[in-house]
Design an enzyme around this catalytic site. Sequence first.
Site, PDB file in Angstrom:
ATOM      1  N   ARG A 275       0.872  -1.196   0.070  1.00 33.99           N
ATOM      2  CA  ARG A 275       0.027  -0.122   0.037  1.00 33.99           C
ATOM      3  C   ARG A 275       0.638   1.153  -0.060  1.00 33.99           C
ATOM      4  NH1 ARG A 275      -2.167   0.827   5.504  1.00 33.99           N
ATOM      5  NH2 ARG A 275      -0.900   2.477   5.669  1.00 33.99           N
ATOM      6  N   HIS A 279      -3.420   4.606   4.801  1.00 33.06           N
ATOM      7  CA  HIS A 279      -4.705   3.504   4.858  1.00 33.06           C
ATOM      8  C   HIS A 279      -5.723   4.064   4.352  1.00 33.06           C
ATOM      9  CE1 HIS A 279      -7.684   0.720   6.677  1.00 33.06           C
ATOM     10  NE2 HIS A 279      -8.172   1.994   7.508  1.00 33.06           N
ATOM     11  N   TYR A 288       4.711   5.915  11.035  1.00 29.01           N
ATOM     12  CA  TYR A 288       5.063   4.476  11.286  1.00 29.01           C
ATOM     13  C   TYR A 288       5.916   3.855  10.363  1.00 29.01           C
ATOM     14  CZ  TYR A 288       0.744   3.798   8.610  1.00 29.01           C
ATOM     15  OH  TYR A 288      -0.282   3.824   7.621  1.00 29.01           O
TER      16      TYR A 288
END
Lengths: 389, 336
Positions: A275, A279, A288
Amino acid sequence: MSTDEAGQGGAQAQGSAQSTQGTAHGLVQLITPSGERVSHPEFDFWVRDITDEQLCSLFEDMSVIRRIDVEATALQRQGELALWPPLLGQEAAQIGSGRSLRPDDFVFSSYRENGVAYCRGVHLTDLVRVWRGNASAGWDPYTVNMATPQIIIGAQTLHATGYAMGIQNDGADSVAVTYFGDGATSEGDVNEAMVFAASFQVPVVFFCTNNQWAISEPVRLQSHIHLADRATGFGIPSMRVDGNDVLAVMAATRVALDRARRGGGPTFIEAVSYRMGPHTTADDPTRYRDPNELEDWAAKDPISRVAGLLERKGLLTEELQQQVRDKADAVAREMRDGCTTMADPQPLDVFKHVYSTPNSWLDRQQDHYARYLASFGDPAGATLEEGAR
Amino acid sequence: MTQMTFARAINAGLRKSLENDPKVVLLGEDIGMLGGVFRVTDGLQKDFGTHRVVDTPLAESAIVGTAVGLAYRGYRPVVEIQFDGFVYPAFDQIVSQVAKLHYRTRGAVKMPITIRVPFGGGIGSPEHHSESPEAYFTHTSGLRVVTVSNPQDAYTVIQQAVSCDDPVIYFEPKRRYHDKADVDETADARTAVSMEQARVLTEGTDVTLVAYGPLVKTALDAAAAAADEGISIQVIDLCSLAPVDYDTVVASVRRTGRLVVTHEAGQSGGLGAEVAASITERCFYYLEAAPVRVTGFDIPYPYSKLEMHHLPGLDRILDGVDRTLGRPNSLSGLEG
């Protein structure tokens, strides 16, 4: 460990000798990241019919859904959509599988499979309807044989399995296909779905897009073995394919569909991808994720990979590229227009479709609210204060 | 008329549903060869085959979740949750999927799923086998919740639930499974009293006593005992818990001026609170006393040696009746 695909130490995993045999890092691969077509003794067979023309068409589809994704992200940034779940980087997984399905197959997906929805023929405006807040579902599932995308992680795998039980009962040769992510494989429902699918040997394909991240949680937190290996424990044959390779995904999906149609039961596909964006538009992956990881994966981009192959074949003409750009522009324009001109729902629509038969509790509440709205002298509630709208 | 047990009556109703509609399929644990742990599905797999009466693996979320997929495909699944306390693993599928899919798809997808749940206590079972979880489901929009109190209703209402285009939670009062009564098997479920209509079981003028499921029999016993003391109680069996047929209850309370609601489930946030509040809203000027709830306590279902203290019995119900009548009762003199 699945960390290989997360971009750390992937290079040393299997060596380049393997990649020329159609496997890279333990993945089925038919197109290398640089666009070289490599052969695979089993999987070549399943895409032997793909002509140059079809390859160009796959390139176009992938480019168009990337454009849809970029346009929708822009619409969110401009305040036209409340939220959008980007699919950037997952174009090959979605187009390769989506283009392999028959119209009478039935899809149960998560919220990120807008590319699959595009393949099913979902109207462009309907792709953004939910995210604009105008409906809970963009389309009628029966017009495109695709259920309304599921937000509860993994719940749809059970629906697909149940639907496949119905297919089996009906003696049909269609297939239920369910899409979910790596995080979903930790959910009980996905595991229960595999138990049922294996026990009843129903025609269902579990298509897991391992995009490495469940919001901020890396796949290594979900599993210490390859996700495809989990299926084996349920007695379900599985494949691990390069999810950024549209031909490999297509071949794997066709293998699974063929098995299901012939009564061979369920198959699990782990499409290893990435990805590249957040998100959702509310997420911030820089908190992160190591930026080097994104760079490593950008080098495996699914679209530039097909472009590379087309170039090697002398097919990546300026004419083709212009044609693809025009198509993407037209699609984006249509979606934007559909989004910004979408009619708002009416106040009393809030009561519609809770039940298919009358319900005295709800009828009373609707009646009371209609009277309340009418007390403003405006049945449509146009003058209603903001808080109640 | 045939004398049959409650369990047998549900079995006969399910058989009728399977005969009438080839799209009806049964799913659940142990419902095939064994006929269910309470034998409610006894003989159905033998007569309708393993594709219509499906023994499933032990996974409640999957039992309900696959029913969702079957409903998508045009089937009418009837699932059995073996015991009330086992419905919680399926809770997500019930409240997030079954209840909402019709709304979510703006009416395109129907969820004609019946979820049968044996519920309630009084049979001396261990933990997780005697719960009354109805309020969780009555609180969820999109679901219909019913329960029955006698074999005749058990027979017709299960058929009405199966043929309903909305999802229905059908609670079976398991301590009444072996009660016998006459059942008219020729009764047509389509023309029988609707599952949504509350049943007025006794005519009474002093107090309206609302009950459902396993406590209807207790309520009737209480009414008979009260009659010996000259108190006239109108017993109403709700049958449908969502939606409640308030018109029937309102009509009764307007005559009696007093309301007692009883259920096995704990009191706080329970259906009794909902009934009391709704009746107070609609009958405030008719009420002679505050509505009273006689319910289970707000405790985890107790071990069997104590369950009869938790479950409302005839005397506790009569004590509640006394409260509405201002007669001496256990809370006399208590303020606030």
